[in-house]
Design a protein around this motif. Structure first.
Motif, PDB file in Angstrom:
ATOM      1  N   ASN A 186       0.833  -1.201   0.000  1.00  0.00           N
ATOM      2  CA  ASN A 186       0.000   0.000   0.000  1.00  0.00           C
ATOM      3  C   ASN A 186       0.871   1.255   0.000  1.00  0.00           C
ATOM      4  O   ASN A 186       2.030   1.233   0.415  1.00  0.00           O
ATOM      5  CB  ASN A 186      -1.102   0.010   1.089  1.00  0.00           C
ATOM      6  N   ILE A 187       0.302   2.357  -0.469  1.00  0.00           N
ATOM      7  CA  ILE A 187       1.102   3.557  -0.724  1.00  0.00           C
ATOM      8  C   ILE A 187       1.629   4.188   0.567  1.00  0.00           C
ATOM      9  O   ILE A 187       2.754   4.695   0.591  1.00  0.00           O
ATOM     10  CB  ILE A 187       0.327   4.585  -1.593  1.00  0.00           C
ATOM     11  N   LEU A 188       0.859   4.152   1.638  1.00  0.00           N
ATOM     12  CA  LEU A 188       1.362   4.730   2.893  1.00  0.00           C
ATOM     13  C   LEU A 188       2.593   3.972   3.375  1.00  0.00           C
ATOM     14  O   LEU A 188       3.635   4.575   3.657  1.00  0.00           O
ATOM     15  CB  LEU A 188       0.273   4.723   3.970  1.00  0.00           C
ATOM     16  N   GLN A 189       2.485   2.651   3.463  1.00  0.00           N
ATOM     17  CA  GLN A 189       3.615   1.855   3.942  1.00  0.00           C
ATOM     18  C   GLN A 189       4.810   1.961   2.990  1.00  0.00           C
ATOM     19  O   GLN A 189       5.967   1.994   3.429  1.00  0.00           O
ATOM     20  CB  GLN A 189       3.195   0.382   4.116  1.00  0.00           C
ATOM     21  N   ALA A 190       4.543   2.035   1.689  1.00  0.00           N
ATOM     22  CA  ALA A 190       5.625   2.185   0.713  1.00  0.00           C
ATOM     23  C   ALA A 190       6.332   3.526   0.881  1.00  0.00           C
ATOM     24  O   ALA A 190       7.562   3.608   0.779  1.00  0.00           O
ATOM     25  CB  ALA A 190       5.073   2.042  -0.708  1.00  0.00           C
ATOM     26  N   SER A 191       5.562   4.585   1.164  1.00  0.00           N
ATOM     27  CA  SER A 191       6.157   5.907   1.391  1.00  0.00           C
ATOM     28  C   SER A 191       7.054   5.899   2.625  1.00  0.00           C
ATOM     29  O   SER A 191       8.166   6.445   2.612  1.00  0.00           O
ATOM     30  CB  SER A 191       5.062   6.962   1.574  1.00  0.00           C
ATOM     31  N   LEU A 192       6.574   5.291   3.695  1.00  0.00           N
ATOM     32  CA  LEU A 192       7.361   5.213   4.930  1.00  0.00           C
ATOM     33  C   LEU A 192       8.605   4.350   4.719  1.00  0.00           C
ATOM     34  O   LEU A 192       9.692   4.665   5.225  1.00  0.00           O
ATOM     35  CB  LEU A 192       6.498   4.663   6.067  1.00  0.00           C
ATOM     36  N   TYR A 193       8.461   3.275   3.937  1.00  0.00           N
ATOM     37  CA  TYR A 193       9.596   2.408   3.644  1.00  0.00           C
ATOM     38  C   TYR A 193      10.645   3.146   2.793  1.00  0.00           C
ATOM     39  O   TYR A 193      11.853   2.988   3.006  1.00  0.00           O
ATOM     40  CB  TYR A 193       9.113   1.140   2.937  1.00  0.00           C
ATOM     41  N   ALA A 194      10.184   3.973   1.852  1.00  0.00           N
ATOM     42  CA  ALA A 194      11.116   4.770   1.040  1.00  0.00           C
ATOM     43  C   ALA A 194      11.925   5.714   1.929  1.00  0.00           C
ATOM     44  O   ALA A 194      13.130   5.909   1.714  1.00  0.00           O
ATOM     45  CB  ALA A 194      10.352   5.549  -0.027  1.00  0.00           C
ATOM     46  N   MET A 195      11.270   6.282   2.958  1.00  0.00           N
ATOM     47  CA  MET A 195      11.999   7.149   3.895  1.00  0.00           C
ATOM     48  C   MET A 195      13.047   6.359   4.668  1.00  0.00           C
ATOM     49  O   MET A 195      14.160   6.838   4.917  1.00  0.00           O
ATOM     50  CB  MET A 195      11.025   7.819   4.860  1.00  0.00           C
ATOM     51  N   LYS A 196      12.704   5.137   5.051  1.00  0.00           N
ATOM     52  CA  LYS A 196      13.669   4.278   5.753  1.00  0.00           C
ATOM     53  C   LYS A 196      14.876   4.015   4.854  1.00  0.00           C
ATOM     54  O   LYS A 196      16.029   4.096   5.300  1.00  0.00           O
ATOM     55  CB  LYS A 196      13.014   2.954   6.153  1.00  0.00           C
ATOM     56  N   LEU A 197      14.643   3.709   3.583  1.00  0.00           N
ATOM     57  CA  LEU A 197      15.734   3.461   2.647  1.00  0.00           C
ATOM     58  C   LEU A 197      16.624   4.699   2.494  1.00  0.00           C
ATOM     59  O   LEU A 197      17.855   4.589   2.442  1.00  0.00           O
ATOM     60  CB  LEU A 197      15.186   3.035   1.282  1.00  0.00           C
ATOM     61  N   ALA A 198      15.994   5.869   2.417  1.00  0.00           N
ATOM     62  CA  ALA A 198      16.755   7.119   2.292  1.00  0.00           C
ATOM     63  C   ALA A 198      17.607   7.360   3.536  1.00  0.00           C
ATOM     64  O   ALA A 198      18.778   7.740   3.446  1.00  0.00           O
ATOM     65  CB  ALA A 198      15.800   8.286   2.051  1.00  0.00           C
ATOM     66  N   TYR A 199      17.017   7.125   4.711  1.00  0.00           N
ATOM     67  CA  TYR A 199      17.762   7.324   5.965  1.00  0.00           C
ATOM     68  C   TYR A 199      18.902   6.303   6.081  1.00  0.00           C
ATOM     69  O   TYR A 199      20.005   6.652   6.516  1.00  0.00           O
ATOM     70  CB  TYR A 199      16.817   7.231   7.164  1.00  0.00           C
ATOM     71  N   ASP A 200      18.643   5.061   5.684  1.00  0.00           N
ATOM     72  CA  ASP A 200      19.703   4.049   5.714  1.00  0.00           C
ATOM     73  C   ASP A 200      20.889   4.462   4.842  1.00  0.00           C
ATOM     74  O   ASP A 200      22.043   4.217   5.185  1.00  0.00           O
ATOM     75  CB  ASP A 200      19.166   2.694   5.242  1.00  0.00           C
ATOM     76  N   MET A 201      20.607   5.110   3.724  1.00  0.00           N
ATOM     77  CA  MET A 201      21.672   5.585   2.839  1.00  0.00           C
ATOM     78  C   MET A 201      22.497   6.671   3.533  1.00  0.00           C
ATOM     79  O   MET A 201      23.725   6.711   3.394  1.00  0.00           O
ATOM     80  CB  MET A 201      21.057   6.112   1.533  1.00  0.00           C
ATOM     81  N   ILE A 202      21.814   7.528   4.291  1.00  0.00           N
ATOM     82  CA  ILE A 202      22.526   8.567   5.077  1.00  0.00           C
ATOM     83  C   ILE A 202      23.475   7.913   6.077  1.00  0.00           C
ATOM     84  O   ILE A 202      24.622   8.340   6.238  1.00  0.00           O
ATOM     85  CB  ILE A 202      21.500   9.463   5.816  1.00  0.00           C
ATOM     86  N   LEU A 203      22.975   6.896   6.764  1.00  0.00           N
ATOM     87  CA  LEU A 203      23.787   6.247   7.799  1.00  0.00           C
ATOM     88  C   LEU A 203      25.081   5.669   7.219  1.00  0.00           C
ATOM     89  O   LEU A 203      26.120   5.665   7.892  1.00  0.00           O
ATOM     90  CB  LEU A 203      22.993   5.148   8.502  1.00  0.00           C
ATOM     91  N   LEU A 204      25.036   5.194   5.987  1.00  0.00           N
ATOM     92  CA  LEU A 204      26.229   4.635   5.345  1.00  0.00           C
ATOM     93  C   LEU A 204      27.314   5.689   5.149  1.00  0.00           C
ATOM     94  O   LEU A 204      28.506   5.371   5.106  1.00  0.00           O
ATOM     95  CB  LEU A 204      25.872   4.014   3.993  1.00  0.00           C
ATOM     96  N   LYS A 205      26.893   6.957   5.013  1.00  0.00           N
ATOM     97  CA  LYS A 205      27.846   8.031   4.724  1.00  0.00           C
ATOM     98  C   LYS A 205      28.114   8.936   5.928  1.00  0.00           C
ATOM     99  O   LYS A 205      28.912   9.860   5.841  1.00  0.00           O
ATOM    100  CB  LYS A 205      27.301   8.891   3.572  1.00  0.00           C
ATOM    101  N   LEU A 206      27.439   8.673   7.049  1.00  0.00           N
ATOM    102  CA  LEU A 206      27.450   9.592   8.193  1.00  0.00           C
ATOM    103  C   LEU A 206      28.835   9.791   8.805  1.00  0.00           C
ATOM    104  O   LEU A 206      29.250  10.933   9.050  1.00  0.00           O
ATOM    105  CB  LEU A 206      26.461   9.103   9.259  1.00  0.00           C
ATOM    106  N   ASP A 207      29.560   8.725   9.049  1.00  0.00           N
ATOM    107  CA  ASP A 207      30.870   8.851   9.700  1.00  0.00           C
ATOM    108  C   ASP A 207      31.832   9.691   8.868  1.00  0.00           C
ATOM    109  O   ASP A 207      32.513  10.573   9.402  1.00  0.00           O
ATOM    110  CB  ASP A 207      31.474   7.472   9.979  1.00  0.00           C
TER     111      ASP A 207
END
Length: 195
Positions: A74-95
């Motif tokens: 569903n679109i709500l859960q997919a939107s929230l999951y896309a945010m998780k993916l974006a944040y996970d990408m940040i964490l890879l580059k954070l240090d």
């Protein structure tokens, strides 16, 4: 201890076709915030220019969830999951980003537009309606999410020119609905959405 706000926002919840995208952005203190606004209030030219500066100066991540996954979760859960993916990408580059900006100790606050909290691995997460018009980091996230989704839809227009995706990006315009009724759903149609 430095407080870092990570803005989160999505683009593409309303369309009948294509992916939903999300951006995650942490802005450095010297970022030119005057170039930012809610992505819907900026022209395409200004969004594209802002995206280049965001990607050059800020810490950013993009999450993309395709039409089939949207239909499945569903679109709500997919939107929230896309945010998780974006944040996970940040964490890879954070240090590396913190080292480059001489940040030794930090606390991250994730702020997302809307009224639902995404499943990010951040201990301090808040959501607020209209955050994309209030917080520069969320504005930046909305910009990179929108530009990324538009870029994808321009590519889809080249693959499926009969659907006119360059013009309406898959939003439920009268034109898009009529094309779908005439020739059927496109290969990137969200089949759980009525067209």
């Amino acid at each position: 201890m430095i407080d870092l706000m990570c803005g989160l926002d999505e683009a593409g919840r309303g369309p009948l076709a294509g992916p939903v995208t999300a951006g995650a952005v942490i802005l450095p203190p010297d970022f030119p915030i005057e170039i930012l606004n809610d992505s819907k209030k900026l022209s395409e030219k200004k969004r594209d220019a802002a995206e280049l500066i965001i990607k050059e100066k800020a810490l950013w991540g993009i999450g993309i969830v395709d039409h089939q996954t949207i239909d499945r979760m569903n679109i709500l859960q997919a939107s929230l999951y896309a945010m998780k993916l974006a944040y996970d990408m940040i964490l890879l580059k954070l240090d590396d980003w913190c080292a480059k900006n001489n940040i030794n100790e930090y606390h991250i606050l994730c702020m997302t537009d809307g009224n639902k909290i995404p499943p990010v691995s951040c201990s301090d997460v808040k959501c607020q309606p209209k955050a994309d018009a209030t917080y520069p980091a969320v504005m930046a996230a909305s910009i990179i999410a929108k530009v990324e989704r538009d870029r994808i839809m321009y590519q889809m227009d080249k693959l499926y020119p009969e659907y006119g995706y360059a013009k309406h990006k898959g939003y439920p315009t009268k034109e898009h609905r009529e094309i779908c009724k005439k020739i059927g759903p496109s290969p990137i149609q969200r089949l759980t959405f009525s067209y």
